[in-house]
Write a protein that holds these residues in place. Structure first.
Motif, PDB file in Angstrom:
ATOM      1  N   THR A  31       3.317 -14.286  -4.626  1.00 27.69           N
ATOM      2  CA  THR A  31       1.978 -14.787  -4.264  1.00 27.69           C
ATOM      3  C   THR A  31       1.833 -16.043  -3.481  1.00 27.69           C
ATOM      4  OG1 THR A  31       1.706 -15.745  -6.295  1.00 27.69           O
ATOM      5  CG2 THR A  31       0.739 -13.723  -6.027  1.00 27.69           C
ATOM      6  N   VAL A  92      -3.293  -9.031  -8.564  1.00 30.50           N
ATOM      7  CA  VAL A  92      -2.080  -8.391  -7.902  1.00 30.50           C
ATOM      8  C   VAL A  92      -2.868  -7.211  -7.079  1.00 30.50           C
ATOM      9  CG1 VAL A  92       0.049  -6.975  -8.065  1.00 30.50           C
ATOM     10  CG2 VAL A  92      -0.088  -9.138  -9.409  1.00 30.50           C
ATOM     11  N   GLY A  96      -2.760  -7.271  -3.235  1.00 30.16           N
ATOM     12  CA  GLY A  96      -2.253  -6.272  -2.537  1.00 30.16           C
ATOM     13  C   GLY A  96      -3.129  -5.518  -1.345  1.00 30.16           C
ATOM     14  N   SER A  97      -4.467  -5.258  -1.790  1.00 39.00           N
ATOM     15  CA  SER A  97      -5.240  -4.686  -0.944  1.00 39.00           C
ATOM     16  C   SER A  97      -5.765  -5.338   0.313  1.00 39.00           C
ATOM     17  CB  SER A  97      -6.756  -4.292  -1.642  1.00 39.00           C
ATOM     18  OG  SER A  97      -7.340  -5.507  -2.199  1.00 39.00           O
ATOM     19  N   ALA A 118      -6.711 -11.797   0.232  1.00 38.04           N
ATOM     20  CA  ALA A 118      -5.594 -11.953  -0.144  1.00 38.04           C
ATOM     21  C   ALA A 118      -5.481 -13.197  -1.173  1.00 38.04           C
ATOM     22  CB  ALA A 118      -4.750 -11.934   0.944  1.00 38.04           C
TER      23      ALA A 118
END
Length: 153
Positions: A31, A92, A96-97, A118
């Motif tokens: 991240t 997460v 990720g999306s 994000a």
């Protein structure tokens, strides 16, 4: 009197909290490391592909920092109510999306929206939530565990 398997083998059992440290370090690396330190590698390709100015691209990163700053206190509040594992999964998935959305951008507003998604996911699955998860697992060696997790950055 029964003996444990570890006593029969002659080894000390592995404390599962260290797996939490390893997983948290990996999450924080993915991240924080990729998002904050890796964004600069995307400036030139975005500038070439879309003919955007560096100010417009940097504005996307600035919006992401604001979104991260706004969502971090909310994540800190939610980690007490929902628990670290749920927040880590949600963060997460959200991050990720956001990255998947960023892979399909065609306009500047999409860059800003994708960076916001994000960054929000990064805050929800970021160091604050990982620190709480580790603090719940450790009483002894908590300082070492937190330091090792922070090395993920």
């Amino acid at each position: 009197m029964q003996r444990s398997t570890a006593a029969l083998v002659g080894t000390v059992p592995f404390f599962y909290g260290w797996w939490v440290v390893i997983a948290s370090a990996a999450i924080v690396f993915l991240t924080t490391g990729t998002f904050f330190y890796g964004f600069s590698t995307l400036v030139d390709p975005l500038e070439i592909e879309f003919a955007w100015s560096r100010a417009l691209i940097g504005g996307g990163f600035s919006v992401a920092l604001v979104a991260s700053g706004v969502s971090a206190p909310i994540a800190g509040h939610l980690v007490d109510r929902l628990g670290a594992p749920r927040l880590l999964v949600a963060g997460v998935l959200l991050m990720g999306s956001g990255f998947l959305f960023l892979s399909q951008i065609q306009a500047a507003w999409q860059l800003y929206l994708g960076m916001t998604i994000a960054a929000t996911g990064m805050s929800v699955a970021g160091p604050v939530v990982c620190w709480v998860a580790i603090a719940h697992w450790f009483v002894k060696k908590r300082d070492l565990a937190l330091a090792l997790m922070s090395c993920g950055v």
